[in-house]
Design a protein around this motif. Structure first.
Motif, short mmCIF file in Angstrom:
data_model
loop_
_atom_site.label_atom_id
_atom_site.label_comp_id
_atom_site.label_asym_id
_atom_site.label_seq_id
_atom_site.Cartn_x
_atom_site.Cartn_y
_atom_site.Cartn_z
N VAL A 252 49.80 20.87 27.44
CA VAL A 252 48.34 21.42 27.80
C VAL A 252 48.04 22.46 27.17
CG1 VAL A 252 47.05 21.77 29.94
CG2 VAL A 252 49.47 20.96 29.89
N VAL A 253 46.86 21.72 26.49
CA VAL A 253 45.70 22.13 25.24
C VAL A 253 44.35 22.46 26.84
CG1 VAL A 253 45.20 22.79 23.44
CG2 VAL A 253 46.96 21.31 23.62
N SER A 254 43.93 24.19 26.37
CA SER A 254 42.55 24.66 27.21
C SER A 254 41.82 25.31 25.98
CB SER A 254 42.87 25.15 28.78
OG SER A 254 41.82 25.26 29.00
N ALA A 255 40.46 25.47 26.48
CA ALA A 255 39.72 26.46 25.58
C ALA A 255 38.36 26.83 26.71
CB ALA A 255 39.23 25.74 24.61
N ALA A 256 38.08 28.18 26.40
CA ALA A 256 36.84 28.23 26.73
C ALA A 256 35.34 27.17 26.39
CB ALA A 256 36.14 29.33 26.64
N THR A 257 35.53 26.27 25.62
CA THR A 257 34.51 25.53 25.31
C THR A 257 34.69 24.35 24.39
OG1 THR A 257 33.56 26.41 22.94
CG2 THR A 257 32.64 27.67 25.54
N PRO A 258 34.27 23.23 24.61
CA PRO A 258 34.96 22.27 24.35
C PRO A 258 34.74 21.90 22.39
CG PRO A 258 33.22 21.21 26.01
CD PRO A 258 32.71 22.81 25.29
N GLN A 259 33.77 23.16 22.29
CA GLN A 259 34.12 22.55 20.61
C GLN A 259 35.72 24.21 20.16
OE1 GLN A 259 31.69 23.77 22.42
NE2 GLN A 259 29.59 22.92 21.26
N ARG A 260 35.71 24.91 21.05
CA ARG A 260 36.94 25.67 20.33
C ARG A 260 38.33 24.78 21.27
NH1 ARG A 260 36.07 30.87 23.21
NH2 ARG A 260 37.87 31.62 23.09
N LEU A 261 38.41 23.40 21.80
CA LEU A 261 39.21 23.02 22.43
C LEU A 261 39.72 22.15 21.35
CD1 LEU A 261 41.20 21.91 24.21
CD2 LEU A 261 39.49 20.03 25.13
N ALA A 262 38.56 21.49 20.77
CA ALA A 262 38.37 20.39 19.32
C ALA A 262 39.12 21.35 18.40
CB ALA A 262 37.34 20.35 18.84
N GLN A 263 38.84 22.30 17.60
CA GLN A 263 39.57 23.33 17.06
C GLN A 263 41.05 23.53 17.42
OE1 GLN A 263 37.83 26.95 16.72
NE2 GLN A 263 35.53 26.15 15.48
N LEU A 264 41.88 23.68 18.35
CA LEU A 264 42.77 24.09 18.62
C LEU A 264 43.96 22.44 18.43
CD1 LEU A 264 43.22 25.59 22.17
CD2 LEU A 264 44.49 26.45 20.18
N VAL A 265 43.18 21.40 18.94
CA VAL A 265 43.49 19.82 18.98
C VAL A 265 43.85 19.61 17.16
CG1 VAL A 265 43.02 17.99 18.98
CG2 VAL A 265 42.77 18.73 20.88
N GLN A 266 42.93 19.26 16.56
CA GLN A 266 42.67 19.87 15.56
C GLN A 266 43.99 20.69 14.66
OE1 GLN A 266 41.81 21.77 12.38
NE2 GLN A 266 42.38 20.09 10.76
#
Length: 446
Positions: A252-266
């Motif tokens: 489960v991947v969670s972040a404060a903003t969608p942009q930071r979430l995209a960085q995590l996923v990548q």
């Protein structure tokens, strides 16, 4: 003909009738039952929308959080362009629907000022197309002056009260949908960069970005925990690298903003993490799709998020909801084809955001306009009272699931797991610059 011949003739005729009837009965009984047919495919939802009792013009205010650099609340700015589609549909039937738009500046004070400005412009209701504290502040400020508010992407801060004039169309049941997405997973890894997780979701282990030197170090450790990378041996041990015992079977991947979430996923994908990546919040926003595309991340069925069951793929269904979504997408293509049709802020053609305009913002505007028609007045208090009696679905112009405003939570369909795909459904205008990421309520085909 003698009497014996007549008798034989009558008997033969009777037998023929009996045999024919038996054959017909046998055929009828053994004939395969006809499969239930879906609703007729022919479109019954018109692209142009109208409602008895509407004045010549209606004004619905829109509150946005301006910004393109990850400001909290700005992730829905492009999704909110669905409001333009709704206005165009009513305009086609002779009612000019205007959408004055204000920036809340991402603050509570800015939200209150935006509401005050729009109220002074004579709007009949508000669509607050943002999230966070500013969305809640805007709703409270509107409530205090009797201005009806719909929140497509947020929930009000105060407990639900049927007598209030604030509604949310955000899908309920996100925690339950998240548990469904994780069904059968026994060793869930939680990877966090300032996000959150419902307490009902059990995880076996947690990695937080603040505990690591950088994002790459976090991704490397996550790949080890999932068994996709070997554990490096100690410098003085001289042992061979080994794979972790009992690796995580989902993350489960969670972040404060969608942009930071995209960085995590990548980063996780770059380290070869292959387990399902479940993204409970932010992944279905246009901001996530854009950021992931810019980072060369992969949009595939490995990515799972939570949303309402009302994406573009619904238009492929041969039922009422499919026809409602098809009408919305037809109107969207028409609006994108008009160079004079601008976005909500009037600083760019609508066509530039057509790839992201969503049903939630569209349906919020449709609901408020229909409430104006039902009230027979543009006066906000009367519109709010009328909206409590509004319930409408695809047959009345809804692009998503049925909305029922008799309670504060208007969306009747709960949240469900949705899966990422890069498949181009061909339902929106072709745009080479738009990211290719759609969410479907079933695993995407490889």
């Amino acid at each position: 003909m003698n009497s014996r011949t007549k008798l034989l003739t009558l008997v033969a005729a009777g037998l023929a009738v009996v045999i024919a009837a038996a054959v017909a009965l046998t055929i009828t009984l053994n004939q395969p039952k006809e499969a239930p047919r879906p609703d007729p495919v022919a479109a019954t939802v018109p692209v142009a929308l109208s409602a008895d009792g509407l004045p010549d013009s209606v004004s619905i205010g829109i509150v946005l959080t301006f910004g393109q650099s990850g400001e909290p609340g700005s992730e829905y700015n492009r999704a909110a362009q669905g409001a333009v589609v709704a206005a165009q549909r009513f305009t086609q039937s002779g009612t000019a629907v205007t959408l004055p738009t204000q920036n809340d500046r991402g603050t509570e004070e800015g939200a209150r000022e935006a509401v005050s400005s729009l109220a002074g412009q004579g709007v009949s209701g508000l669509v607050v197309a943002t999230t966070g504290v500013q969305a809640q502040a805007a709703a409270k400020a509107a409530e205090e002056i009797g201005l009806p508010v719909i929140l497509p992407y947020a929930e009000p801060a105060e407990p639900a009260d049927p007598a209030r004039s604030t509604w949310t169309t955000k899908p309920a049941g996100a925690a339950s949908a998240l548990q469904t997405a994780l069904a059968g997973k026994e060793r869930v890894l939680f990877i966090n960069d300032g996000g959150s997780l419902p307490p009902s979701v059990e995880v076996a282990q947690t990695l937080t970005l603040g505990e690591f030197e950088d994002l790459q170090a976090l991704a490397q450790e996550a790949a080890v925990r999932t068994g996709d990378q070997l554990i490096p041996p100690a410098a003085d041990a001289g042992a061979e690298p080994v794979r972790v015992a009992d690796p995580a079977d989902a993350a489960v991947v969670s972040a404060a903003t969608p942009q930071r979430l995209a960085q995590l996923v990548q980063a996780l994908q770059a380290r070869g993490v292959t387990v399902p990546l479940v993204l409970p919040d932010g992944a279905t926003t246009p901001a996530f799709a854009s950021a992931l595309a810019e980072l060369d991340g992969t949009a595939s069925g490995q990515l799972v998020s939570i949303a309402s069951d009302g994406g573009d793929s619904t238009a492929l269904q041969q039922d009422a909801q499919g026809r409602g979504m098809s009408a919305f997408l037809s109107a969207l293509r028409l609006a994108a084809g008009e160079p004079d049709t601008k976005n909500l802020t009037g600083d760019a053609p609508f066509a530039a955001d057509a790839w992201a305009a969503d049903p939630a913002s569209h349906d919020a505007v449709v609901a408020l306009v229909r409430a104006v028609a039902l009230a027979g007045s543009a006066e906000p208090a009367q519109v709010g009272t009328a909206l409590r009696a509004v319930s409408f679905g695809p047959g009345e112009g809804s692009a998503g699931s049925t909305l029922d405003f008799s309670g504060p939570a208007a969306l009747t369909a709960p949240a469900v797991p949705v899966f990422a795909s890069i498949q181009d459904l061909g339902l929106r205008p072709a745009d080479a610059l738009a990211p290719r990421l759609v969410w479907v309520p079933a695993p995407a085909s490889p």
